[in-house]
Motif scaffolding. Structure first.
Motif, PDB file in Angstrom:
ATOM      1  N   ALA A   1       0.562   3.265  -6.877  1.00 19.49           N
ATOM      2  CA  ALA A   1      -0.139   4.580  -6.334  1.00 19.49           C
ATOM      3  C   ALA A   1      -0.566   4.238  -5.070  1.00 19.49           C
ATOM      4  O   ALA A   1      -0.668   2.858  -4.361  1.00 19.49           O
ATOM      5  N   GLU A   2      -0.982   5.389  -4.074  1.00 17.17           N
ATOM      6  CA  GLU A   2      -1.428   5.047  -2.929  1.00 17.17           C
ATOM      7  C   GLU A   2      -2.587   4.542  -3.179  1.00 17.17           C
ATOM      8  O   GLU A   2      -3.421   4.778  -4.050  1.00 17.17           O
ATOM      9  N   MET A   3      -3.153   3.561  -2.104  1.00 13.61           N
ATOM     10  CA  MET A   3      -4.410   2.681  -2.217  1.00 13.61           C
ATOM     11  C   MET A   3      -5.578   3.846  -2.241  1.00 13.61           C
ATOM     12  O   MET A   3      -5.498   4.523  -1.120  1.00 13.61           O
ATOM     13  N   PRO A   4      -6.403   3.790  -3.205  1.00 14.64           N
ATOM     14  CA  PRO A   4      -7.653   4.630  -3.033  1.00 14.64           C
ATOM     15  C   PRO A   4      -8.560   4.098  -1.799  1.00 14.64           C
ATOM     16  O   PRO A   4      -8.722   3.003  -1.382  1.00 14.64           O
ATOM     17  N   ILE A   5      -9.530   5.420  -1.329  1.00 12.59           N
ATOM     18  CA  ILE A   5     -10.347   4.859  -0.460  1.00 12.59           C
ATOM     19  C   ILE A   5     -11.397   3.867  -0.691  1.00 12.59           C
ATOM     20  O   ILE A   5     -11.543   3.007  -0.061  1.00 12.59           O
ATOM     21  N   HIS A   6     -11.786   3.861  -2.040  1.00 13.22           N
ATOM     22  CA  HIS A   6     -12.879   3.095  -2.403  1.00 13.22           C
ATOM     23  C   HIS A   6     -12.308   1.754  -3.056  1.00 13.22           C
ATOM     24  O   HIS A   6     -12.758   1.468  -3.933  1.00 13.22           O
ATOM     25  N   ILE A   7     -11.160   1.096  -2.546  1.00  9.20           N
ATOM     26  CA  ILE A   7     -10.485   0.249  -3.085  1.00  9.20           C
ATOM     27  C   ILE A   7     -11.258  -1.112  -3.229  1.00  9.20           C
ATOM     28  O   ILE A   7     -11.206  -1.981  -4.379  1.00  9.20           O
ATOM     29  N   SER A   8     -12.455  -1.171  -2.505  1.00  9.57           N
ATOM     30  CA  SER A   8     -13.476  -2.441  -2.711  1.00  9.57           C
ATOM     31  C   SER A   8     -14.344  -2.175  -4.043  1.00  9.57           C
ATOM     32  O   SER A   8     -14.832  -3.394  -4.321  1.00  9.57           O
ATOM     33  N   GLU A   9     -14.505  -1.016  -4.689  1.00  4.21           N
ATOM     34  CA  GLU A   9     -15.040  -1.070  -5.805  1.00  4.21           C
ATOM     35  C   GLU A   9     -14.185  -1.822  -6.882  1.00  4.21           C
ATOM     36  O   GLU A   9     -14.703  -1.923  -8.099  1.00  4.21           O
ATOM     37  N   MET A  10     -13.052  -1.680  -6.655  1.00  2.00           N
ATOM     38  CA  MET A  10     -11.906  -2.105  -7.786  1.00  2.00           C
ATOM     39  C   MET A  10     -11.700  -3.802  -7.537  1.00  2.00           C
ATOM     40  O   MET A  10     -11.155  -4.266  -8.737  1.00  2.00           O
ATOM     41  N   LEU A  11     -12.081  -4.371  -6.522  1.00  2.00           N
ATOM     42  CA  LEU A  11     -11.815  -6.016  -6.478  1.00  2.00           C
ATOM     43  C   LEU A  11     -12.767  -6.783  -7.438  1.00  2.00           C
ATOM     44  O   LEU A  11     -13.782  -6.388  -7.572  1.00  2.00           O
TER      45      LEU A  11
END
Length: 208
Positions: free
Chosen positions: A198-208
């Motif tokens: 999928a396209e990377m979500p804007i708030h990727i930092s919340e998933m790390l």
């Protein structure tokens, strides 16, 4: 890649039972390194995060290492073909220790970091080419990074899957950097591997 308005994540990351795959589109090749540094800046909100960056050639590896060498929040090493076995072993062992520290920080309450060396608060990153991935068949253990960045998108499904099996934790995250016509290659890998990228979500930092 636009990073304006992206906030640092404060809650602990949510863990999944299998890797999640994303892509980030880069308008032009000359913006690719800048985009990588932006991604690492987002990842830098998570202390001790273990990352592997995969490149296609030694020149590309050297360019990435140079670009991150002065970033204060990253402790980086590289694996290359003419490296002494002892040096390679030390780098891999240090990275595995970093993944252990990361796992402890995710599962333990905050406030227990007093015994962690200052350097261990940094992102721990290995930059590697496909020729120098961990040799599981020869007895080396996978290194189980939390985040795998495909700086160079593999051209074949087999290479993509080998990077996953040797570099990424079972619940890790993959970010594929895609430039121009590489979208076709990405879609081919997605379909042949039965993956959802999928396209990377804007708030990727919340998933790390």
């Amino acid at each position: 890649m636009a990073t304006d308005g992206i906030e640092a994540a404060s809650p602990p990351s949510q863990h999944f039972s299998q890797p999640r795959h994303f892509y980030v589109a880069v308008d032009r090749l000359q913006f690719k390194m800048e985009t990588l540094v932006d991604l690492l800046g987002l990842a830098g909100t998570r202390t001790c995060l273990p990352i592997v960056v995969c490149c296609s050639s030694r020149d590309e590896l050297d360019a990435v290492c140079y670009a991150v060498s002065n970033l204060p929040y990253i402790s980086s090493s590289s694996l290359y073909s003419d490296q002494a076995e002892a040096e390679r072993a030390v780098i891999l062992e240090k990275f595995r220790q970093a993944t252990t520290v990361w796992s402890q920080k995710v599962t333990e309450p905050s406030g227990g970091d007093t015994d962690i060396e200052k350097d261990e608060y940094k992102l721990h990153m290995i930059v590697v080419t496909d020729a120098c991935l961990p040799l599981v068949a020869s007895g080396e253990s996978p290194i189980s990074a939390r985040l795998l960045i495909n700086y160079a998108l593999p051209t074949k499904k087999e290479i993509y899957m080998r990077r996953l099996s040797t570099c990424l934790a079972a619940d890790g995250i993959v970010i594929n950097m895609v430039v121009g016509g590489e979208v076709v290659t990405l879609k081919a890998i997605e379909e042949s591997s039965n993956l959802i990228i999928a396209e990377m979500p804007i708030h990727i930092s919340e998933m790390l």
